[in-house]
Scaffold this motif. Sequence first.
Motif, short mmCIF file in Angstrom:
data_model
loop_
_atom_site.label_atom_id
_atom_site.label_comp_id
_atom_site.label_asym_id
_atom_site.label_seq_id
_atom_site.Cartn_x
_atom_site.Cartn_y
_atom_site.Cartn_z
N PHE A 34 0.37 -6.60 7.45
CA PHE A 34 0.17 -5.49 7.26
C PHE A 34 -0.90 -5.25 8.34
N ASP A 35 -1.08 -6.03 8.61
CA ASP A 35 -2.22 -5.08 9.38
C ASP A 35 -1.89 -4.13 10.10
N VAL A 36 -0.66 -4.65 11.20
CA VAL A 36 -0.19 -3.34 12.18
C VAL A 36 0.84 -2.70 11.83
N ARG A 37 0.76 -2.44 10.42
CA ARG A 37 2.00 -1.08 9.89
C ARG A 37 1.36 -0.47 9.23
N ALA A 38 1.22 0.76 9.19
CA ALA A 38 1.14 1.88 7.77
C ALA A 38 1.42 1.10 6.63
N MET A 39 1.38 1.52 5.70
CA MET A 39 1.52 1.24 4.06
C MET A 39 0.28 1.71 3.41
N ASP A 40 0.86 2.17 2.22
CA ASP A 40 0.49 2.69 0.91
C ASP A 40 -0.83 1.54 1.16
N VAL A 41 -1.26 1.67 0.60
CA VAL A 41 -2.87 0.88 0.39
C VAL A 41 -2.80 0.49 -0.85
N LYS A 42 -2.92 0.85 -1.80
CA LYS A 42 -2.55 -0.09 -3.47
C LYS A 42 -1.80 -1.34 -3.63
N ILE A 43 -0.12 -0.97 -1.95
CA ILE A 43 0.59 -1.91 -2.61
C ILE A 43 -0.15 -3.50 -1.47
N LYS A 44 -0.48 -3.20 -0.13
CA LYS A 44 -1.49 -3.92 0.65
C LYS A 44 -1.43 -4.42 -0.21
N SER A 45 -2.89 -3.50 -0.75
CA SER A 45 -4.28 -4.16 -1.37
C SER A 45 -3.64 -5.73 -2.31
N LYS A 46 -2.41 -5.10 -3.51
CA LYS A 46 -2.23 -6.14 -4.20
C LYS A 46 -1.53 -7.49 -3.20
N ILE A 47 -1.01 -6.89 -2.17
CA ILE A 47 -0.69 -8.49 -1.36
C ILE A 47 -1.29 -9.03 -0.49
N ARG A 48 -2.06 -8.26 -0.41
CA ARG A 48 -3.47 -8.86 0.41
C ARG A 48 -3.64 -10.12 -0.23
N LYS A 49 -4.40 -9.28 -1.18
CA LYS A 49 -5.32 -10.26 -2.51
C LYS A 49 -4.67 -11.82 -3.06
N ASN B 221 8.83 -8.52 -6.53
CA ASN B 221 8.77 -7.55 -7.30
C ASN B 221 8.04 -6.08 -7.01
N LEU B 222 7.34 -6.37 -6.01
CA LEU B 222 6.24 -4.23 -5.41
C LEU B 222 7.60 -4.22 -4.27
N SER B 223 8.53 -4.59 -3.76
CA SER B 223 9.29 -4.68 -3.05
C SER B 223 10.24 -3.75 -3.75
N ARG B 224 10.71 -4.64 -5.14
CA ARG B 224 11.89 -3.93 -5.85
C ARG B 224 11.05 -2.41 -6.90
N THR B 225 9.64 -2.50 -6.81
CA THR B 225 9.68 -1.39 -7.88
C THR B 225 8.67 -0.35 -7.65
N HIS B 226 8.89 -0.57 -5.50
CA HIS B 226 8.49 1.22 -5.37
C HIS B 226 9.22 2.24 -3.88
N SER B 227 8.39 2.91 -4.14
CA SER B 227 9.92 3.38 -2.88
C SER B 227 8.88 3.61 -1.67
N ASP C 236 8.92 3.28 2.48
CA ASP C 236 9.28 3.36 3.66
C ASP C 236 9.97 2.57 4.78
N PRO C 237 10.85 2.26 5.62
CA PRO C 237 11.43 1.59 6.40
C PRO C 237 10.80 0.31 6.89
N ARG C 238 8.88 1.16 7.54
CA ARG C 238 7.87 -0.11 7.54
C ARG C 238 7.36 -0.68 6.67
N GLU C 239 7.24 -0.41 5.60
CA GLU C 239 6.73 -0.65 4.63
C GLU C 239 8.06 -2.10 3.86
N ALA C 240 9.16 -1.60 3.93
CA ALA C 240 10.16 -2.41 3.93
C ALA C 240 10.21 -3.71 4.59
#
Length: 206
Positions: free
Chosen positions: A164-179, A95-101, A103-107
Amino acid sequence: MAMSFICTTRAPISVLTIFLLFSIRTSSFVQHEVISDPNTDFIKASCKETLYPAICFKTLSAYAVSVNSSSTALANVALNMSLKGARSTSKTVLNLSRTHSLDPREASAISDCVETIGDSVDELQQSLVEMKDLEGPDFQMKMSNILTWVSAALTNENTCMEGFDVRAMDVKIKSKIRKCVVYVAQLTSNALALINRLSTASVYSP
């Protein structure tokens, strides 16, 4: 004379108060011991052998009656909780992958995570199927298969987090997924410990 009277009357009251407090505390302790549930105690003792005993007891104690001090039943419940968590995490990440813009690395990181968590779901499902029939001379072989699948599921969950540790990513998205992923990895780790405990039995016993 008055001072003497005060001293002699205070002592009995103090002693009486101490006696009453001791009696109340003793009564409470005895009552606690009487209402102790052996099924809950079994789960608590079993959870002490996991890496995350507090989470283990919190998620499994509600099933104390159905587990009924059975190591096999407890391992089944733990696996089911892990599978439920993995499915929920997979849905959240998707769902997070579909609701946020992104970048290629995050995707790419999220796509990899969806795939590895999906593999984890499959492996936990296979384990539960194998757990349904453990009786017979091939008990150890079945347990070996289960341990392999659950270990692989845990590896996949850890792989998702490492992505996610080795890629730059939106902090909020990263936090939600890691949790989500950290929690399901803890559930899987606990399930693995309980299954490993069961597998040490040389002969199947429910």
